[in-house]
Design an enzyme around this catalytic site. Structure first.
Site, short mmCIF file in Angstrom:
data_model
loop_
_atom_site.label_atom_id
_atom_site.label_comp_id
_atom_site.label_asym_id
_atom_site.label_seq_id
_atom_site.Cartn_x
_atom_site.Cartn_y
_atom_site.Cartn_z
N ALA A 194 19.58 10.01 93.32
CA ALA A 194 19.94 9.35 94.39
C ALA A 194 19.66 7.56 94.26
CB ALA A 194 19.21 9.58 95.60
N GLU A 214 20.70 18.34 91.32
CA GLU A 214 21.18 19.29 92.33
C GLU A 214 22.52 19.48 92.23
OE1 GLU A 214 17.95 18.48 95.89
OE2 GLU A 214 18.82 16.68 95.08
N GLU A 256 11.61 14.33 92.90
CA GLU A 256 11.31 13.71 94.05
C GLU A 256 9.84 13.53 94.47
OE1 GLU A 256 15.60 15.30 94.06
OE2 GLU A 256 13.63 15.92 93.25
#
Length: 255
Positions: A61, A109, A129
Site C-alpha cells: 500500500a 494480497e 503489516e
C-alpha cells in the site's frame, strides 16, 4: 492511469504502472476494481494475467497516503479496499499472477486473488503489516490461511518476514518459479491455453472450488452437482464428448 488493460488473443493483462514500486494507493485500488469488472463483462477476455512489470509486482500500500488517514477515514476506506481485491478474486475466468521482484503487503494480497501464481527467481513475498502496528487488510488474513494453512499464514503475518521464491514455492504461496525474464511469457502461455478452453466449464470449476473453500462440504457438493448437470446443456459439452469419442482426448475445439 496506474493500471492498464491489454487484450490480445483472448488474454487480458492487468498491468500495474505506478513506478517505482507500484504502491497500491486509493486510485490504483479503484482502478483495479474497475478493470476487474470490465474483464468480467468482456466476452473477448477468456483468461487474465496480473502483472507489475519486469522489476516489481507491487511493494504494498501507499504508506504515506495511509498515514494521513484516521480511524473514521479507514473505517470507510477498508471496505472499498477489500471490495477492490474481492472483485479481482471473483473474476469468473482463470487468473494468473506473474510475480516479479517484491510482492509485499497489498501486493502479496493481490497475488493471492489469482488462481495461480508464477514467480520470478528473484521474487520476495510477504505480509509485513505487523511491522507498522497493523494486520493485512485486503484479504491477507483470510486468503493466505486458506492457501497455505493457518499456522504457516500466522508465521508470515505475526513476524512480517519476507520469503524468497524458493521458500514461497515450498509453502505453496506460489505455484511455479522461473527465471525473471520468463515470468510474463510463462504466465501468458498458461493463460492462452485456458483461453482456448470451454469458458462456461472453467467458470463452473472456479466457482465450485471457491465456494467449497468458503462453506461446508454439503453446500460445496450441491454447487458442484448443479454446475455439473447444467453443463450438459452447453454446446461445449457436446463438442467435447463428441471429439473424445471420435478423435480421442484433448482435441476438442471449444466455442
Amino acid at each position: 492511469m496506474t493500471v492498464h488493460l491489454e487484450v490480445a488473443e483472448g488474454v487480458g493483462t492487468l498491468r500495474l504502472d505506478r513506478p517505482p514500486m507500484n504502491a497500491l494507493d486509493v486510485a490504483t485500488q479503484d482502478r483495479l476494481k474497475e478493470l476487474a469488472e470490465e474483464v468480467t463483462r468482456r466476452e473477448d477476455v477468456r483468461a487474465v494475467i496480473i502483472h507489475g512489470g519486469e522489476k516489481v509486482f507491487a511493494a504494498g500500500a501507499d504508506i504515506k497516503e495511509m498515514q494521513g488517514m484516521d480511524h473514521a477515514a479507514m473505517v470507510l476506506r477498508s471496505r472499498a479496499l477489500q471490495e477492490s481485491f474481492t472483485t479481482i478474486a471473483r473474476i469468473p475466468k482463470p487468473v494468473v499472477a506473474a510475480v516479479t521482484g517484491y510482492a509485499l503487503g497489498g501486493g502479496c494480497e493481490l497475488a493471492l486473488c489469482a488462481d495461480y501464481r508464477i514467480a520470478a527467481e528473484n521474487a520476495k513475498l510477504g505480509q509485513p503489516e505487523i511491522l507498522l502496528g497493523l494486520i493485512p487488510g485486503a484479504g491477507g488474513t483470510q486468503r493466505l490461511a486458506r492457501l497455505i494453512g493457518p499456522s504457516r499464514a500466522k508465521d508470515l503475518i505475526f513476524t512480517g518476514r519476507m520469503v524468497k521464491a524458493d521458500e514461497a514455492l515450498r509453502l505453496g504461496l506460489v505455484d511455479r518459479v522461473v527465471p525473471a525474464d520468463d515470468v510474463y511469457a510463462e504466465a501468458h502461455t498458461w493463460a492462452a491455453k485456458l483461453a482456448q478452453g470451454p469458458a462456461i466449464a472453467l467458470r463452473a470449476a472456479k466457482e465450485a472450488v471457491d465456494t467449497g473453500l468458503e462453506t461446508d462440504i454439503e453446500t460445496g457438493l450441491a454447487v458442484e452437482r448443479t454446475w455439473f448437470a447444467g453443463l450438459f446443456a452447453t454446446e461445449d459439452r457436446e463438442r467435447g464428448m463428441r471429439s473424445f469419442v471420435e478423435e480421442g482426448p484433448g482435441k476438442a475445439k471449444f466455442v
